[in-house]
Motif scaffolding. Structure first.
Motif, PDB file in Angstrom:
ATOM      1  N   VAL A 232       0.915  -1.724   0.341  1.00  0.00           N
ATOM      2  CA  VAL A 232       0.350   0.485  -0.126  1.00  0.00           C
ATOM      3  C   VAL A 232       0.703   1.320  -0.107  1.00  0.00           C
ATOM      4  CG1 VAL A 232      -1.316   1.200   1.374  1.00  0.00           C
ATOM      5  CG2 VAL A 232      -2.481  -1.088   1.483  1.00  0.00           C
ATOM      6  N   TRP A 233       0.550   2.238  -0.946  1.00  0.00           N
ATOM      7  CA  TRP A 233       1.206   3.568  -1.098  1.00  0.00           C
ATOM      8  C   TRP A 233       0.601   4.410  -1.040  1.00  0.00           C
ATOM      9  CZ3 TRP A 233       1.317   7.241  -4.139  1.00  0.00           C
ATOM     10  CH2 TRP A 233       1.846   8.400  -4.391  1.00  0.00           C
ATOM     11  N   THR A 234       0.979   6.091  -0.455  1.00  0.00           N
ATOM     12  CA  THR A 234       0.076   6.879   0.103  1.00  0.00           C
ATOM     13  C   THR A 234       1.673   7.568  -0.685  1.00  0.00           C
ATOM     14  OG1 THR A 234       0.212   7.170   1.781  1.00  0.00           O
ATOM     15  CG2 THR A 234      -2.029   5.652   1.419  1.00  0.00           C
ATOM     16  N   PRO A 235       1.685   9.248  -0.488  1.00  0.00           N
ATOM     17  CA  PRO A 235       2.373  10.545  -0.870  1.00  0.00           C
ATOM     18  C   PRO A 235       3.177  10.117   0.497  1.00  0.00           C
ATOM     19  CG  PRO A 235       0.403  11.026  -2.434  1.00  0.00           C
ATOM     20  CD  PRO A 235       0.600   9.601  -1.716  1.00  0.00           C
ATOM     21  N   THR A 236       2.531   9.678   2.142  1.00  0.00           N
ATOM     22  CA  THR A 236       3.260  10.098   2.747  1.00  0.00           C
ATOM     23  C   THR A 236       3.205   8.537   3.666  1.00  0.00           C
ATOM     24  OG1 THR A 236       0.986  10.059   3.643  1.00  0.00           O
ATOM     25  CG2 THR A 236       2.270  11.811   3.767  1.00  0.00           C
ATOM     26  N   GLU A 237       3.020   6.966   3.233  1.00  0.00           N
ATOM     27  CA  GLU A 237       3.435   6.428   4.350  1.00  0.00           C
ATOM     28  C   GLU A 237       3.584   4.702   2.316  1.00  0.00           C
ATOM     29  OE1 GLU A 237       1.118   4.498   5.959  1.00  0.00           O
ATOM     30  OE2 GLU A 237      -1.076   4.965   5.724  1.00  0.00           O
ATOM     31  N   THR A 238       3.919   3.943   2.792  1.00  0.00           N
ATOM     32  CA  THR A 238       4.738   2.702   2.386  1.00  0.00           C
ATOM     33  C   THR A 238       4.406   2.107   3.204  1.00  0.00           C
ATOM     34  OG1 THR A 238       5.504   3.798   0.355  1.00  0.00           O
ATOM     35  CG2 THR A 238       5.444   1.460   0.278  1.00  0.00           C
ATOM     36  N   GLU A 239       4.108   0.084   2.362  1.00  0.00           N
ATOM     37  CA  GLU A 239       3.624  -0.771   3.649  1.00  0.00           C
ATOM     38  C   GLU A 239       2.836  -1.579   3.335  1.00  0.00           C
ATOM     39  OE1 GLU A 239       1.456  -1.909   7.686  1.00  0.00           O
ATOM     40  OE2 GLU A 239       1.003  -0.205   6.752  1.00  0.00           O
ATOM     41  N   LEU A 240       3.831  -3.042   3.580  1.00  0.00           N
ATOM     42  CA  LEU A 240       4.158  -3.994   3.370  1.00  0.00           C
ATOM     43  C   LEU A 240       2.563  -4.732   3.804  1.00  0.00           C
ATOM     44  CD1 LEU A 240       4.069  -6.711   1.230  1.00  0.00           C
ATOM     45  CD2 LEU A 240       6.000  -6.902   2.878  1.00  0.00           C
ATOM     46  N   VAL A 241       2.008  -5.438   3.250  1.00  0.00           N
ATOM     47  CA  VAL A 241       0.288  -5.797   3.786  1.00  0.00           C
ATOM     48  C   VAL A 241       0.246  -7.626   4.042  1.00  0.00           C
ATOM     49  CG1 VAL A 241      -2.038  -6.197   4.187  1.00  0.00           C
ATOM     50  CG2 VAL A 241      -0.831  -3.678   4.002  1.00  0.00           C
ATOM     51  N   ASP A 242       0.415  -8.667   4.890  1.00  0.00           N
ATOM     52  CA  ASP A 242       0.488  -9.838   4.293  1.00  0.00           C
ATOM     53  C   ASP A 242      -0.261 -10.299   3.985  1.00  0.00           C
ATOM     54  OD1 ASP A 242       3.032  -9.369   5.529  1.00  0.00           O
ATOM     55  OD2 ASP A 242       2.852 -10.046   7.329  1.00  0.00           O
ATOM     56  N   ALA A 243      -0.343 -11.643   2.541  1.00  0.00           N
ATOM     57  CA  ALA A 243      -0.158 -12.570   2.127  1.00  0.00           C
ATOM     58  C   ALA A 243      -1.592 -12.901   3.553  1.00  0.00           C
ATOM     59  CB  ALA A 243      -0.068 -13.010   1.388  1.00  0.00           C
ATOM     60  N   VAL A 244      -3.044 -13.538   3.022  1.00  0.00           N
ATOM     61  CA  VAL A 244      -4.072 -14.191   3.456  1.00  0.00           C
ATOM     62  C   VAL A 244      -4.064 -15.853   2.685  1.00  0.00           C
ATOM     63  CG1 VAL A 244      -6.016 -14.480   4.121  1.00  0.00           C
ATOM     64  CG2 VAL A 244      -4.728 -12.354   4.567  1.00  0.00           C
ATOM     65  N   ARG A 245      -3.603 -16.758   3.778  1.00  0.00           N
ATOM     66  CA  ARG A 245      -3.222 -18.013   3.173  1.00  0.00           C
ATOM     67  C   ARG A 245      -4.505 -18.455   3.384  1.00  0.00           C
ATOM     68  NH1 ARG A 245       2.201 -16.785   3.315  1.00  0.00           N
ATOM     69  NH2 ARG A 245       2.934 -16.275   1.422  1.00  0.00           N
ATOM     70  N   PRO A 246      -6.077 -18.925   2.837  1.00  0.00           N
ATOM     71  CA  PRO A 246      -7.284 -19.214   3.177  1.00  0.00           C
ATOM     72  C   PRO A 246      -6.788 -21.362   3.407  1.00  0.00           C
ATOM     73  CG  PRO A 246      -7.691 -18.428   0.987  1.00  0.00           C
ATOM     74  CD  PRO A 246      -6.009 -17.698   1.421  1.00  0.00           C
ATOM     75  N   GLN A 247      -7.654 -22.490   3.348  1.00  0.00           N
ATOM     76  CA  GLN A 247      -8.069 -23.340   3.125  1.00  0.00           C
ATOM     77  C   GLN A 247      -8.238 -23.183   1.664  1.00  0.00           C
ATOM     78  OE1 GLN A 247     -10.949 -24.653   5.353  1.00  0.00           O
ATOM     79  NE2 GLN A 247      -8.907 -26.611   7.095  1.00  0.00           N
ATOM     80  N   GLY A 248      -7.188 -24.487   0.571  1.00  0.00           N
ATOM     81  CA  GLY A 248      -7.548 -24.834  -0.290  1.00  0.00           C
ATOM     82  C   GLY A 248      -6.246 -24.523  -1.068  1.00  0.00           C
ATOM     83  N   GLU A 276      -6.107  -2.369   6.030  1.00  0.00           N
ATOM     84  CA  GLU A 276      -7.526  -2.990   5.900  1.00  0.00           C
ATOM     85  C   GLU A 276      -7.855  -3.298   4.918  1.00  0.00           C
ATOM     86  OE1 GLU A 276      -7.155  -4.990   9.026  1.00  0.00           O
ATOM     87  OE2 GLU A 276      -5.787  -3.864   9.153  1.00  0.00           O
ATOM     88  N   ALA A 277      -8.306  -2.850   3.563  1.00  0.00           N
ATOM     89  CA  ALA A 277      -8.821  -3.339   2.703  1.00  0.00           C
ATOM     90  C   ALA A 277      -8.245  -3.781   1.465  1.00  0.00           C
ATOM     91  CB  ALA A 277      -8.838  -1.385   2.249  1.00  0.00           C
ATOM     92  N   ALA A 278      -7.343  -3.452   1.724  1.00  0.00           N
ATOM     93  CA  ALA A 278      -5.255  -4.416   1.146  1.00  0.00           C
ATOM     94  C   ALA A 278      -5.742  -6.407   1.489  1.00  0.00           C
ATOM     95  CB  ALA A 278      -4.396  -3.463   1.358  1.00  0.00           C
ATOM     96  N   ARG A 279      -5.472  -5.424   3.457  1.00  0.00           N
ATOM     97  CA  ARG A 279      -5.630  -7.255   3.461  1.00  0.00           C
ATOM     98  C   ARG A 279      -7.126  -7.907   2.743  1.00  0.00           C
ATOM     99  NH1 ARG A 279      -6.691  -9.572   8.752  1.00  0.00           N
ATOM    100  NH2 ARG A 279      -5.057 -11.737   8.445  1.00  0.00           N
ATOM    101  N   THR A 280      -7.799  -7.819   2.728  1.00  0.00           N
ATOM    102  CA  THR A 280      -9.485  -8.197   2.460  1.00  0.00           C
ATOM    103  C   THR A 280      -8.966  -8.909   1.043  1.00  0.00           C
ATOM    104  OG1 THR A 280     -10.444  -7.018   3.975  1.00  0.00           O
ATOM    105  CG2 THR A 280     -11.454  -7.763   2.078  1.00  0.00           C
ATOM    106  N   ALA A 281      -8.445  -7.530  -0.024  1.00  0.00           N
ATOM    107  CA  ALA A 281      -8.066  -8.322  -1.311  1.00  0.00           C
ATOM    108  C   ALA A 281      -7.508  -9.180  -1.265  1.00  0.00           C
ATOM    109  CB  ALA A 281      -7.786  -6.665  -1.958  1.00  0.00           C
ATOM    110  N   ASN A 282      -6.294  -9.014  -0.248  1.00  0.00           N
ATOM    111  CA  ASN A 282      -5.316 -10.092  -0.624  1.00  0.00           C
ATOM    112  C   ASN A 282      -6.397 -11.298   0.128  1.00  0.00           C
ATOM    113  OD1 ASN A 282      -3.206  -8.526  -0.764  1.00  0.00           O
ATOM    114  ND2 ASN A 282      -2.044  -8.551   1.643  1.00  0.00           N
TER     115      ASN A 282
END
Length: 310
Positions: A232-248, A276-282
């Motif tokens: 996730v990047w904005t003009p003020t911050e950059t952050e790695l949002v960990d992957a989510v690994r569901p069953q399957g 949190e939106a990025a994590r949901t998308a992951n």
């Protein structure tokens, strides 16, 4: 929430192979199937299954593939009021060849999709939406490009501006290159994968690419980085949002990026902070990859909650 989506609908021919064929080589797939696909179709279907009201703007031919390409769109309740029918061009098809190791090759043609008639755009439908989502394939060429640009303008100039999400695609970036920046930089949210980011900016590192987008005026960027999750990047911050690994088990990545984008927009519009939106998308992208076909798994809010709780 009400979404207006502009993007392709296609019929995907999926071939799972032990290895990609060399020139002149004939190979036998371990599995072959045909599924509805396309970025526009997959994004709109995912949003509808998550409980939203969705209008899809796309164009199909007058051929047997048209009904099949729109099968999931109809089944999920997406409005077809902006679906056009082309008397001359065929419904778009995509051939996808994929190995167990994740190697992939694709053969695609925009066909009827690229002929989306901008004269039929109803600005009030865009202006009355809660968000506009545009697949960058719609910005590559033909009347469809004019349609997408008019819709973006309508969203941005609405009495109550409509947030614009633009999702890149490898084929779109490969075709247009760095010139595509001009049309996507004004989006409120830009989603793309690592390859698309580097190709779009003609750079060799994620940090340099994001810096260039920032200098060009980007607002909020989410980079899909596969098994690592997303950045996730904005003009003020950059952050790695960990992957989510569901069953399957991961069996097919076709359409996973489009599902990611739809879930991201869903999360943002329902009030989740960017991270949190990025994590949901992951989670949504990972879930989609556990079935063969871009629209094969009906992902619900409950599915996302379960995956995120793991």
């Amino acid at each position: 929430m009400k979404f207006y989506v502009i993007g392709d609908v296609t019929v995907d021919h999926l071939y799972h192979l032990d290895h990609l064929p060399a020139p002149g080589e004939e190979v036998v797939p371990t599995h072959a199937t045909m599924k509805p696909g396309g970025a526009g179709g997959t994004i709109s279907v995912t949003l509808a299954r998550l409980g939203h009201s969705v209008t899809l703007a796309a164009r199909v031919g007058q051929d047997p593939f048209a009904e099949y390409a729109l099968a999931s769109v109809r089944e999920s309740g997406v409005s077809q009021s902006a679906i056009q029918q082309d008397p001359e061009h065929l419904t778009s098809t995509i051939t996808v060849m994929q190995t167990r190791q994740g190697q992939r090759a694709m053969l695609s043609h925009g066909a009827a999709n690229r002929q989306l008639d901008p004269a039929k755009l109803k600005r009030k439908d865009v202006e009355g939406s809660d968000a506009l989502i545009v697949s960058a394939y719609s910005l590559t060429e033909g009347p469809q490009r004019e349609y997408a640009l008019k819709a973006i303008e309508a969203a941005q100039k609405a009495k109550k501006p409509v947030p614009v999400f633009i999702d890149l695609g490898t084929g779109a970036v490969n075709k247009v290159g760095t010139d595509l920046i001009e049309n996507v930089i004004g989006a409120d949210y830009l989603t793309l994968n690592q390859h698309e980011l580097l190709a779009l900016t003609d750079t060799t590192s994620i940090s340099a690419a994001l810096a260039q987008l920032g200098d060009a005026g980007a607002r909020q960027v989410v980079v899909k980085v596969g098994k690592m999750g997303s950045i996730v990047w904005t003009p003020t911050e950059t952050e790695l949002v960990d992957a989510v690994r569901p069953q399957g088990q991961v069996v097919d990545s076709t359409g996973a990026g489009d599902t990611f984008t739809a879930a991201f927009a869903h999360a943002v519009l329902t009030g989740q902070p960017l991270r949190e939106a990025a994590r949901t998308a992951n989670a949504a992208g990972a879930l989609a990859a556990t079935r063969v076909g871009a629209q094969a798994l009906p992902i619900t809010p409950a599915d996302l909650e379960e995956a995120l709780a793991r």
